[in-house]
Design a protein around this motif. Structure first.
Motif, mmCIF file in Angstrom:
data_model
loop_
_atom_site.group_PDB
_atom_site.id
_atom_site.type_symbol
_atom_site.label_atom_id
_atom_site.label_comp_id
_atom_site.label_asym_id
_atom_site.label_seq_id
_atom_site.Cartn_x
_atom_site.Cartn_y
_atom_site.Cartn_z
ATOM 1 N N HIS A 197 1.157 7.435 -0.476
ATOM 2 C CA HIS A 197 2.073 6.290 -0.423
ATOM 3 C C HIS A 197 2.115 5.614 -1.785
ATOM 4 O O HIS A 197 1.305 5.912 -2.663
ATOM 5 C CB HIS A 197 1.572 5.267 0.618
ATOM 6 C CG HIS A 197 0.265 4.660 0.221
ATOM 7 N ND1 HIS A 197 -0.938 5.316 0.348
ATOM 8 C CD2 HIS A 197 -0.033 3.465 -0.366
ATOM 9 C CE1 HIS A 197 -1.908 4.560 -0.113
ATOM 10 N NE2 HIS A 197 -1.394 3.436 -0.562
ATOM 11 N N ASP A 199 2.081 1.605 -3.331
ATOM 12 C CA ASP A 199 1.838 0.231 -2.880
ATOM 13 C C ASP A 199 3.117 -0.587 -3.078
ATOM 14 O O ASP A 199 3.892 -0.327 -3.990
ATOM 15 C CB ASP A 199 0.679 -0.389 -3.665
ATOM 16 C CG ASP A 199 -0.665 0.240 -3.285
ATOM 17 O OD1 ASP A 199 -0.714 1.008 -2.303
ATOM 18 O OD2 ASP A 199 -1.660 -0.038 -3.981
ATOM 19 N N HIS A 279 -0.114 7.679 -4.512
ATOM 20 C CA HIS A 279 -1.550 7.991 -4.467
ATOM 21 C C HIS A 279 -2.018 8.226 -3.035
ATOM 22 O O HIS A 279 -1.349 7.838 -2.077
ATOM 23 C CB HIS A 279 -2.370 6.879 -5.133
ATOM 24 C CG HIS A 279 -2.101 5.511 -4.593
ATOM 25 N ND1 HIS A 279 -0.962 4.785 -4.888
ATOM 26 C CD2 HIS A 279 -2.819 4.722 -3.753
ATOM 27 C CE1 HIS A 279 -1.002 3.626 -4.273
ATOM 28 N NE2 HIS A 279 -2.115 3.558 -3.556
HETATM 29 FE FE LIG Z 1 -2.526 2.247 -1.907
#
Ligand SMILES: [Fe+2]
Ligand SMILES: O=C(O)CCC(=O)C(=O)O
Length: 345
Positions: A197, A199, A279
């Motif tokens: 995903h 952030d 990541h």
């Molecule tokens: Fe994350």
């Protein structure tokens, strides 16, 4: 700026010098310029950097981890006293109850918390005392980084700080999160630590413990140029980032550093200059003697609730962007809904 050798990849390392929070006085102009230049380069080339000279004492970080690990090792019933409510966004997240990607069951537990969320009526989780001094420093550090990022975009130095006035209070969406990755006992082939995903943050600041890792076999030798995606990991249970060709790159634990990640909010508010790094956390492919659970602590810096998630366009016909609060809550509820489907088919 130095580079951190990690197998085949080089991740930037940025020494914060006078911007480290051990220096309470105003940094010199040269230092603002140096850090701003290097930060701009790291976040526009790779989307992340190891920070050194940040001023958060290592013993405080270790203390926070030992206290959090003791919590995660406690009985499930004890931990469930803090379980995140159905529509809530802080509290304990039970094992495999969230899912951020389609890579399989996600073997993590977590705890989302804010400074000041616990008062006399609401019992604080036992790690809170150990985390409090560290959280104050992290908050100060984040403000310096946001100032530097505003300078790098030729904006007013308070451009980002002004959008984050509720950070560090229970009102805003900025939040801390512990993640805990115990050694998997079964089903590891079809599971992951934390799904891939990006952030949604302005920036994320990630600490991790040394989970006693080693380089996984057979993952070296790619000639990877890191520019877009990124895996956080190179140890037994580790994060990785991903590059444009789809290669995942290990992000090893480097003692004393904080990993800085650019998030999507920063991407949008920098006119897509800064890369919101993709990541994930991987789990070991088999059992290893001496394995220690991985624990991470992340500070997610989010703009104030009503801030548009991206700058509204000039086109009056295009839909208005969601607010930061709406956007984050949607993703978070979706991850929990997916986790629930997966664990109880
Ligand atoms: Fe994350
Ligand atoms: O636990 C980690 O190292 C990374 C987890 C992560 O990416 C997140 O919580 O957003």
């Amino acid at each position: 700026m130095q580079s951190q050798e990690s197998g085949c990849s080089k991740l930037p390392t940025l020494d914060l010098g006078e911007l480290g929070v051990q220096h309470t006085g105003e940094p010199s102009q040269q230092e603002w310029q140096r850090v701003t230049r290097q930060l701009d380069r790291a976040l526009s080339d790779v989307g992340c950097a190891y920070l050194t000279g940040h001023g958060v004492p290592d013993d405080q970080v270790k203390e926070a981890f030992s206290s959090a690990i003791a919590f995660f090792k406690a009985e499930r019933d004890f931990k469930m006293r803090w379980v995140v409510p159905d529509e809530g966004n802080v509290g304990y997240i039970a094992m495999s109850s969230e899912k951020y990607s389609d890579e399989g069951k996600e073997l993590h537990e977590g705890f989302l918390f804010k400074q000041g969320s616990y008062d006399h009526e609401k019992e604080a989780p036992p790690f809170m005392t150990a985390v409090t001094p560290l959280a104050q420093l992290v908050h100060a550090l984040s403000r310096r980084l946001m100032t530097s990022l505003a300078l790098s975009l030729n904006k007013n130095r308070d451009y980002f700080v002004n959008m984050h006035q509720d950070s560090g209070t229970p009102k805003g969406m900025s939040v801390y999160r512990f993640n805990y990755y115990p050694e998997p006992t079964r089903g590891r082939e079809s599971s992951t630590g934390f799904g891939a995903h990006r952030d949604l943050t302005m920036i994320s600041l990630l600490f991790s413990n040394d989970s006693e890792g080693f380089q996984p076999d057979g993952e070296e030798g790619h000639d990877v140029k890191l520019t877009r995606r990124f895996v956080i990991a190179a140890t037994l249970c580790h994060p990785q980032i991903c590059d444009p060709s789809g290669q995942w790159v290990d992000v090893p634990f480097v003692p004393g550093t904080i990993l800085l990640l650019a998030g999507e909010f920063l991407h949008f508010y920098s006119n897509k200059r800064f890369i919101p790094v993709m990541h994930k956390v991987v789990v070991p492919s088999e059992n290893h003697p001496g394995y220690r659970p991985r624990c991470s602590l992340i500070y997610f810096e989010h703009a104030d609730n009503d801030t548009p998630m991206w700058p509204p366009g000039d086109d009056p016909d295009s839909p208005a962007p969601p607010s930061v609060k709406e956007h984050i809550e949607k993703l978070f509820l979706k991850a929990r809904a997916e986790g629930a489907k997966y664990t109880s088919p």
